[in-house]
Design a protein around this motif. Sequence first.
Motif, PDB file in Angstrom:
ATOM      1  N   ASN A  21       6.433  -4.978  50.432  1.00 37.47           N
ATOM      2  CA  ASN A  21       6.261  -5.396  51.823  1.00 37.47           C
ATOM      3  C   ASN A  21       4.807  -5.332  52.292  1.00 37.47           C
ATOM      4  O   ASN A  21       4.512  -5.704  53.428  1.00 37.47           O
ATOM      5  N   ARG A  22       3.926  -4.856  51.435  1.00 34.83           N
ATOM      6  CA  ARG A  22       2.522  -4.740  51.829  1.00 34.83           C
ATOM      7  C   ARG A  22       1.737  -5.991  51.416  1.00 34.83           C
ATOM      8  O   ARG A  22       2.162  -6.742  50.528  1.00 34.83           O
ATOM      9  N   PRO A  23       0.584  -6.233  52.036  1.00 38.67           N
ATOM     10  CA  PRO A  23      -0.245  -7.386  51.654  1.00 38.67           C
ATOM     11  C   PRO A  23      -0.639  -7.291  50.179  1.00 38.67           C
ATOM     12  O   PRO A  23      -0.854  -6.197  49.652  1.00 38.67           O
ATOM     13  N   VAL A  24      -0.740  -8.444  49.546  1.00 36.28           N
ATOM     14  CA  VAL A  24      -1.041  -8.492  48.112  1.00 36.28           C
ATOM     15  C   VAL A  24      -2.547  -8.596  47.886  1.00 36.28           C
ATOM     16  O   VAL A  24      -3.230  -9.416  48.517  1.00 36.28           O
ATOM     17  N   VAL A  25      -3.041  -7.771  46.976  1.00 34.43           N
ATOM     18  CA  VAL A  25      -4.421  -7.858  46.515  1.00 34.43           C
ATOM     19  C   VAL A  25      -4.398  -8.166  45.018  1.00 34.43           C
ATOM     20  O   VAL A  25      -3.743  -7.454  44.245  1.00 34.43           O
ATOM     21  N   VAL A  26      -5.087  -9.213  44.632  1.00 37.81           N
ATOM     22  CA  VAL A  26      -5.233  -9.568  43.220  1.00 37.81           C
ATOM     23  C   VAL A  26      -6.572  -9.052  42.738  1.00 37.81           C
ATOM     24  O   VAL A  26      -7.612  -9.333  43.351  1.00 37.81           O
ATOM     25  N   LEU A  27      -6.572  -8.300  41.643  1.00 36.29           N
ATOM     26  CA  LEU A  27      -7.808  -7.801  41.044  1.00 36.29           C
ATOM     27  C   LEU A  27      -8.095  -8.627  39.794  1.00 36.29           C
ATOM     28  O   LEU A  27      -7.286  -8.641  38.858  1.00 36.29           O
ATOM     29  N   LEU A  28      -9.221  -9.315  39.773  1.00 34.78           N
ATOM     30  CA  LEU A  28      -9.568 -10.195  38.658  1.00 34.78           C
ATOM     31  C   LEU A  28     -10.640  -9.543  37.793  1.00 34.78           C
ATOM     32  O   LEU A  28     -11.707  -9.166  38.268  1.00 34.78           O
ATOM     33  N   ASN A  29     -10.344  -9.456  36.498  1.00 28.18           N
ATOM     34  CA  ASN A  29     -11.141  -8.687  35.540  1.00 28.18           C
ATOM     35  C   ASN A  29     -12.522  -9.270  35.262  1.00 28.18           C
ATOM     36  O   ASN A  29     -12.699 -10.489  35.223  1.00 28.18           O
TER      37      ASN A  29
ATOM     38  N   HIS B 297      -6.540   0.808  36.312  1.00 25.57           N
ATOM     39  CA  HIS B 297      -5.490   1.785  36.567  1.00 25.57           C
ATOM     40  C   HIS B 297      -5.982   3.000  37.354  1.00 25.57           C
ATOM     41  O   HIS B 297      -5.220   3.592  38.123  1.00 25.57           O
ATOM     42  N   GLY B 298      -7.234   3.380  37.182  1.00 27.10           N
ATOM     43  CA  GLY B 298      -7.767   4.506  37.934  1.00 27.10           C
ATOM     44  C   GLY B 298      -7.952   4.222  39.410  1.00 27.10           C
ATOM     45  O   GLY B 298      -8.155   5.145  40.204  1.00 27.10           O
ATOM     46  N   HIS B 299      -7.853   2.937  39.800  1.00 33.88           N
ATOM     47  CA  HIS B 299      -8.025   2.547  41.193  1.00 33.88           C
ATOM     48  C   HIS B 299      -6.689   2.378  41.919  1.00 33.88           C
ATOM     49  O   HIS B 299      -6.667   2.222  43.147  1.00 33.88           O
ATOM     50  N   LEU B 300      -5.598   2.395  41.184  1.00 35.22           N
ATOM     51  CA  LEU B 300      -4.313   2.001  41.763  1.00 35.22           C
ATOM     52  C   LEU B 300      -3.785   2.981  42.797  1.00 35.22           C
ATOM     53  O   LEU B 300      -3.194   2.570  43.796  1.00 35.22           O
ATOM     54  N   SER B 301      -3.962   4.277  42.564  1.00 32.74           N
ATOM     55  CA  SER B 301      -3.382   5.245  43.494  1.00 32.74           C
ATOM     56  C   SER B 301      -3.933   5.067  44.901  1.00 32.74           C
ATOM     57  O   SER B 301      -3.208   5.217  45.895  1.00 32.74           O
ATOM     58  N   ASP B 302      -5.214   4.730  45.015  1.00 33.50           N
ATOM     59  CA  ASP B 302      -5.806   4.502  46.330  1.00 33.50           C
ATOM     60  C   ASP B 302      -5.398   3.144  46.895  1.00 33.50           C
ATOM     61  O   ASP B 302      -5.037   3.040  48.079  1.00 33.50           O
ATOM     62  N   LEU B 303      -5.432   2.123  46.085  1.00 31.96           N
ATOM     63  CA  LEU B 303      -5.139   0.774  46.571  1.00 31.96           C
ATOM     64  C   LEU B 303      -3.686   0.610  46.993  1.00 31.96           C
ATOM     65  O   LEU B 303      -3.388  -0.056  47.989  1.00 31.96           O
ATOM     66  N   THR B 304      -2.754   1.213  46.254  1.00 36.11           N
ATOM     67  CA  THR B 304      -1.340   1.023  46.566  1.00 36.11           C
ATOM     68  C   THR B 304      -0.900   1.793  47.808  1.00 36.11           C
ATOM     69  O   THR B 304       0.235   1.638  48.257  1.00 36.11           O
ATOM     70  N   ARG B 305      -1.758   2.614  48.367  1.00 32.92           N
ATOM     71  CA  ARG B 305      -1.455   3.239  49.655  1.00 32.92           C
ATOM     72  C   ARG B 305      -1.410   2.189  50.765  1.00 32.92           C
ATOM     73  O   ARG B 305      -0.747   2.387  51.795  1.00 32.92           O
ATOM     74  N   PHE B 306      -2.090   1.077  50.557  1.00 33.64           N
ATOM     75  CA  PHE B 306      -2.210   0.058  51.597  1.00 33.64           C
ATOM     76  C   PHE B 306      -1.752  -1.329  51.160  1.00 33.64           C
ATOM     77  O   PHE B 306      -1.419  -2.154  52.005  1.00 33.64           O
ATOM     78  N   PHE B 307      -1.764  -1.584  49.837  1.00 31.63           N
ATOM     79  CA  PHE B 307      -1.529  -2.936  49.347  1.00 31.63           C
ATOM     80  C   PHE B 307      -0.536  -2.958  48.188  1.00 31.63           C
ATOM     81  O   PHE B 307      -0.321  -1.944  47.517  1.00 31.63           O
TER      82      PHE B 307
ATOM     83  N   LYS C  95       0.331 -15.928  49.934  1.00 33.49           N
ATOM     84  CA  LYS C  95      -1.055 -15.707  50.344  1.00 33.49           C
ATOM     85  C   LYS C  95      -1.526 -14.364  49.817  1.00 33.49           C
ATOM     86  O   LYS C  95      -0.764 -13.390  49.810  1.00 33.49           O
ATOM     87  N   VAL C  96      -2.787 -14.306  49.373  1.00 37.26           N
ATOM     88  CA  VAL C  96      -3.308 -13.091  48.747  1.00 37.26           C
ATOM     89  C   VAL C  96      -4.727 -12.804  49.226  1.00 37.26           C
ATOM     90  O   VAL C  96      -5.416 -13.663  49.786  1.00 37.26           O
ATOM     91  N   ASN C  97      -5.124 -11.580  48.994  1.00 41.64           N
ATOM     92  CA  ASN C  97      -6.528 -11.193  49.016  1.00 41.64           C
ATOM     93  C   ASN C  97      -6.976 -11.122  47.557  1.00 41.64           C
ATOM     94  O   ASN C  97      -6.193 -10.702  46.700  1.00 41.64           O
ATOM     95  N   ILE C  98      -8.180 -11.503  47.263  1.00 38.34           N
ATOM     96  CA  ILE C  98      -8.674 -11.458  45.885  1.00 38.34           C
ATOM     97  C   ILE C  98      -9.935 -10.614  45.817  1.00 38.34           C
ATOM     98  O   ILE C  98     -10.860 -10.789  46.623  1.00 38.34           O
ATOM     99  N   VAL C  99      -9.946  -9.696  44.861  1.00 40.04           N
ATOM    100  CA  VAL C  99     -11.153  -8.941  44.517  1.00 40.04           C
ATOM    101  C   VAL C  99     -11.546  -9.379  43.110  1.00 40.04           C
ATOM    102  O   VAL C  99     -10.821  -9.121  42.145  1.00 40.04           O
ATOM    103  N   GLY C 100     -12.651 -10.072  42.992  1.00 41.03           N
ATOM    104  CA  GLY C 100     -13.116 -10.557  41.698  1.00 41.03           C
ATOM    105  C   GLY C 100     -14.373  -9.839  41.272  1.00 41.03           C
ATOM    106  O   GLY C 100     -15.334  -9.739  42.047  1.00 41.03           O
ATOM    107  N   LEU C 101     -14.359  -9.339  40.057  1.00 39.84           N
ATOM    108  CA  LEU C 101     -15.505  -8.592  39.524  1.00 39.84           C
ATOM    109  C   LEU C 101     -16.193  -9.397  38.435  1.00 39.84           C
ATOM    110  O   LEU C 101     -15.557  -9.751  37.430  1.00 39.84           O
ATOM    111  N   SER C 102     -17.462  -9.718  38.623  1.00 37.31           N
ATOM    112  CA  SER C 102     -18.264 -10.406  37.613  1.00 37.31           C
ATOM    113  C   SER C 102     -17.593 -11.719  37.199  1.00 37.31           C
ATOM    114  O   SER C 102     -17.436 -12.623  38.021  1.00 37.31           O
ATOM    115  N   TYR C 103     -17.171 -11.841  35.947  1.00 37.55           N
ATOM    116  CA  TYR C 103     -16.475 -13.044  35.488  1.00 37.55           C
ATOM    117  C   TYR C 103     -15.267 -13.339  36.380  1.00 37.55           C
ATOM    118  O   TYR C 103     -15.006 -14.488  36.746  1.00 37.55           O
TER     119      TYR C 103
END
Length: 268
Positions: free
Chosen positions: A20-28, A38-48, A88-96
Amino acid sequence: MAYFKYGNVNIYYELHGDENRPVVVLLNGIMMSTLSWHGHLSDLTRFFRVLLMDFRDQGKSSKMSKEFDISVHVEDLNALLDYLNIEKVNIVGLSYGGQVAQLFALKHPYKLNALVLANTPARIPPYLQELGEAWKEAARLYDGEKFFKLAIPFIYSDSFYNSNLSWLKNRQKAFKQLLNKDWFDGFIRLASSNLSFNTLNELPSISCPTLLLMADRDIITPIREMELIKERLPQAESLIIHDAGHAAFLEKQEEFLSAVIGFLLRYS
């Protein structure tokens, strides 16, 4: 953790968090996989709700038999979102991954709520092209330990190396054990897929809220390269992570997450 079959390609993806939370896509980034986040998930899944995916030729997704253009990942992601009924999503893209995110924002703007581009160029300047060629030469040695020695020092800042040498040496040993010929061949194709990438003239068409995350010791994507994006997206916000290199998302994980979460919550 599952696979999505798109044509003859299997795309590995993971969904984490409350549906039910907004979706964030993390692009490698190019050397990353879903596991890198995976080390970022515990913080991100509190909100997304967090969607991870491995690009083709990366991680657990299908390996290709010939070269391709970076734009193929855009349609892979778009088809995956349709398959998952995510509108609809939010996207966080890193480098490539940030390059893929730019192309997605240009082609499918109606599916994008907000965009974060971290350590991401809008073009492949000569220095980065030559660095990519050096990485490919290192990959052709098909030796994980040698590849680490030759390629990885460019990714982290000198201060991170000085403070975390033991951890990095353990990573070097892991590269020796985990990276095989399929990984190296896939990396070479990925590193060859964006040689003509250039969105500078198209960037003004991106209208969604955008955050540019830079690092002051990033020699792969120097601040001046990301400032070219800022010039074309004057409404974009920008933030410099200090004393960090291209891998700022790991070197300064708390600062990275605070910036990403704070920005996306304002627009979700």
